[in-house]
Design an enzyme around this catalytic site. Structure first.
Site, mmCIF file in Angstrom:
data_model
loop_
_atom_site.group_PDB
_atom_site.id
_atom_site.type_symbol
_atom_site.label_atom_id
_atom_site.label_comp_id
_atom_site.label_asym_id
_atom_site.label_seq_id
_atom_site.Cartn_x
_atom_site.Cartn_y
_atom_site.Cartn_z
ATOM 1 N N ASN A 12 -14.314 -1.053 -1.068
ATOM 2 C CA ASN A 12 -13.747 0.158 -1.670
ATOM 3 C C ASN A 12 -14.532 0.436 -2.937
ATOM 4 O O ASN A 12 -14.373 -0.260 -3.933
ATOM 5 C CB ASN A 12 -12.263 -0.089 -1.974
ATOM 6 C CG ASN A 12 -11.626 1.050 -2.761
ATOM 7 O OD1 ASN A 12 -12.233 2.111 -2.918
ATOM 8 N ND2 ASN A 12 -10.422 0.832 -3.256
ATOM 9 N N LYS A 14 -14.324 2.901 -4.879
ATOM 10 C CA LYS A 14 -13.541 3.641 -5.888
ATOM 11 C C LYS A 14 -14.399 4.790 -6.447
ATOM 12 O O LYS A 14 -15.163 5.391 -5.696
ATOM 13 C CB LYS A 14 -13.051 2.680 -6.962
ATOM 14 C CG LYS A 14 -12.343 1.454 -6.354
ATOM 15 C CD LYS A 14 -11.649 0.589 -7.344
ATOM 16 C CE LYS A 14 -10.970 -0.577 -6.612
ATOM 17 N NZ LYS A 14 -10.210 -1.434 -7.480
ATOM 18 N N HIS A 100 -3.266 2.900 -2.263
ATOM 19 C CA HIS A 100 -3.879 1.957 -3.202
ATOM 20 C C HIS A 100 -3.098 1.987 -4.511
ATOM 21 O O HIS A 100 -2.631 3.051 -4.939
ATOM 22 C CB HIS A 100 -5.346 2.325 -3.440
ATOM 23 C CG HIS A 100 -6.086 1.247 -4.163
ATOM 24 N ND1 HIS A 100 -5.963 1.043 -5.508
ATOM 25 C CD2 HIS A 100 -6.920 0.278 -3.702
ATOM 26 C CE1 HIS A 100 -6.712 0.003 -5.855
ATOM 27 N NE2 HIS A 100 -7.294 -0.475 -4.781
ATOM 28 N N GLU A 102 -3.989 1.970 -7.462
ATOM 29 C CA GLU A 102 -4.519 2.893 -8.475
ATOM 30 C C GLU A 102 -4.013 4.307 -8.230
ATOM 31 O O GLU A 102 -3.742 5.051 -9.176
ATOM 32 C CB GLU A 102 -6.058 2.827 -8.476
ATOM 33 C CG GLU A 102 -6.539 1.543 -9.141
ATOM 34 C CD GLU A 102 -7.872 1.018 -8.647
ATOM 35 O OE1 GLU A 102 -8.604 1.754 -7.953
ATOM 36 O OE2 GLU A 102 -8.176 -0.157 -8.951
ATOM 37 N N GLU A 170 -2.732 -6.410 -2.070
ATOM 38 C CA GLU A 170 -3.529 -6.387 -3.292
ATOM 39 C C GLU A 170 -2.604 -6.526 -4.503
ATOM 40 O O GLU A 170 -2.022 -5.525 -4.959
ATOM 41 C CB GLU A 170 -4.301 -5.066 -3.408
ATOM 42 C CG GLU A 170 -5.317 -4.836 -2.318
ATOM 43 C CD GLU A 170 -6.446 -3.921 -2.778
ATOM 44 O OE1 GLU A 170 -7.600 -4.295 -2.605
ATOM 45 O OE2 GLU A 170 -6.163 -2.846 -3.335
ATOM 46 N N GLY A 176 -9.661 -6.126 -10.275
ATOM 47 C CA GLY A 176 -10.633 -5.895 -11.337
ATOM 48 C C GLY A 176 -10.477 -6.796 -12.551
ATOM 49 O O GLY A 176 -11.061 -6.534 -13.603
ATOM 50 N N SER A 215 -10.138 -9.041 -6.841
ATOM 51 C CA SER A 215 -11.132 -9.976 -7.387
ATOM 52 C C SER A 215 -11.745 -10.912 -6.345
ATOM 53 O O SER A 215 -12.040 -12.073 -6.646
ATOM 54 C CB SER A 215 -10.532 -10.776 -8.553
ATOM 55 O OG SER A 215 -10.221 -9.911 -9.630
HETATM 56 P P1 13P Z 1 -11.635 -5.661 -7.169
HETATM 57 O O1 13P Z 1 -12.279 -6.389 -5.999
HETATM 58 O O2 13P Z 1 -12.633 -4.993 -8.066
HETATM 59 O O3 13P Z 1 -10.670 -6.552 -7.880
HETATM 60 O O4 13P Z 1 -10.771 -4.461 -6.539
HETATM 61 C C1 13P Z 1 -9.942 -4.715 -5.481
HETATM 62 C C2 13P Z 1 -9.448 -3.434 -4.950
HETATM 63 O O5 13P Z 1 -8.679 -2.735 -5.582
HETATM 64 C C3 13P Z 1 -9.940 -3.017 -3.617
HETATM 65 O O6 13P Z 1 -9.228 -1.938 -3.122
#
Ligand code: 13P
Length: 253
Positions: A12, A14, A100, A102, A170, A176, A215
């Protein structure tokens, strides 16, 4: 006994990636995939919408799939800035991420909206990757399973099957941050998801893929991918370059 679900390693991106760097990295990935005669997993990249078409062309023939990061819950209409599931399908996507954390946090998307997006994805012939996960405060309060159970119940459409739906666990606090849950914690949540899915969807619940995200990187992927009921990964930061993403893909090849 039902076969183990085929793993999926999904990137992803983003809101990251301009055309030149994105194409460069995905071409490197495609070159590596081309050398694998019978991959043991599916590989997916979900770039920003602006890169869907060029990346689709760049991965052609490599077996790497392309997916969207979100879609609208309606099929079409007056929704400025949004993308319909059918548009993603039309441009060559096989998958779309919905719910997601976010988007849940930035746009107040709730389970009802996430379910509508998943229904729209199914209607367009896309596989929906439905994300669930607890915040740090919810984990601290011992509410992890309760929160995830509710998100799963309320976000999953009635017609979900192992073919049209993938669940991604997640933990919000692991995204992150470089932090990951312990292997035992991941095992507990995935076993819980599996038992709820089995109860609700029977054989489809057993065959549905459950991804872990938060992560994931080359150094921890093998350990996480070996956990019971983990059938792949949803990777953010470490999916942006072929050098970082390939070692994660390799754990399932
Ligand atoms: P990271 O791998 O950067 O922690 O992000 C995970 C994520 O949100 C994938 O959708």
């Amino acid at each position: 006994m039902a076969a183990t679900p085929r793993p999926l390693i999904a990137g992803n991106w983003k809101m990251n990636g301009l055309k030149s760097a994105g194409l460069r990295e995905v071409k490197k990935l495609a070159t590596r995939m081309d050398k694998v005669s019978k991959p043991g997993c599916d590989v997916l990249i979900c770039p920003p919408a602006t890169l869907l078409a060029p990346l689709r062309d760049a991965v052609k023939g490599s077996g790497i799939a392309i997916g969207g990061q979100d879609c609208h819950g309606n099929a079409a209409g007056a929704h400025t800035g949004d993308i319909a599931a059918a548009m993603l399908k039309d441009i060559g996507c096989g998958y779309v991420i919905v719910g997601h954390s976010e988007r849940r946090a930035d746009y107040g998307e709730n389970d009802r909206m996430v379910r509508a997006k998943a229904v729209a994805a199914h209607g367009a012939g896309l596989r929906a990757i439905i994300c669930v996960g607890e915040t740090a405060a919810e984990r601290k309060n011992g509410e992890t399973l309760k929160i995830i159970g509710k998100q799963l119940t309320d976000s999953l459409p009635k017609n979900s099957t192992a073919k049209n739906t993938i669940i991604a666990y997640e933990p919000v606090w692991a995204i992150g941050t470089g932090l990951t849950p312990t292997v035992d914690d991941v095992k507990e949540v995935h076993a819980y998801l599996r038992s709820r899915l089995r109860r609700r969807l029977k054989a489809d619940g057993v065959a549905m893929r459950l991804l872990y995200g938060g992560s994931v990187k080359g150094s921890n992927a093998a350990e996480l991918m070996a956990v019971d009921n983990v059938n792949g990964a949803l990777v953010g930061g470490a999916s942006l370059t072929a050098a970082d993403f390939w070692p994660i893909v390799e754990t399932c090849l």
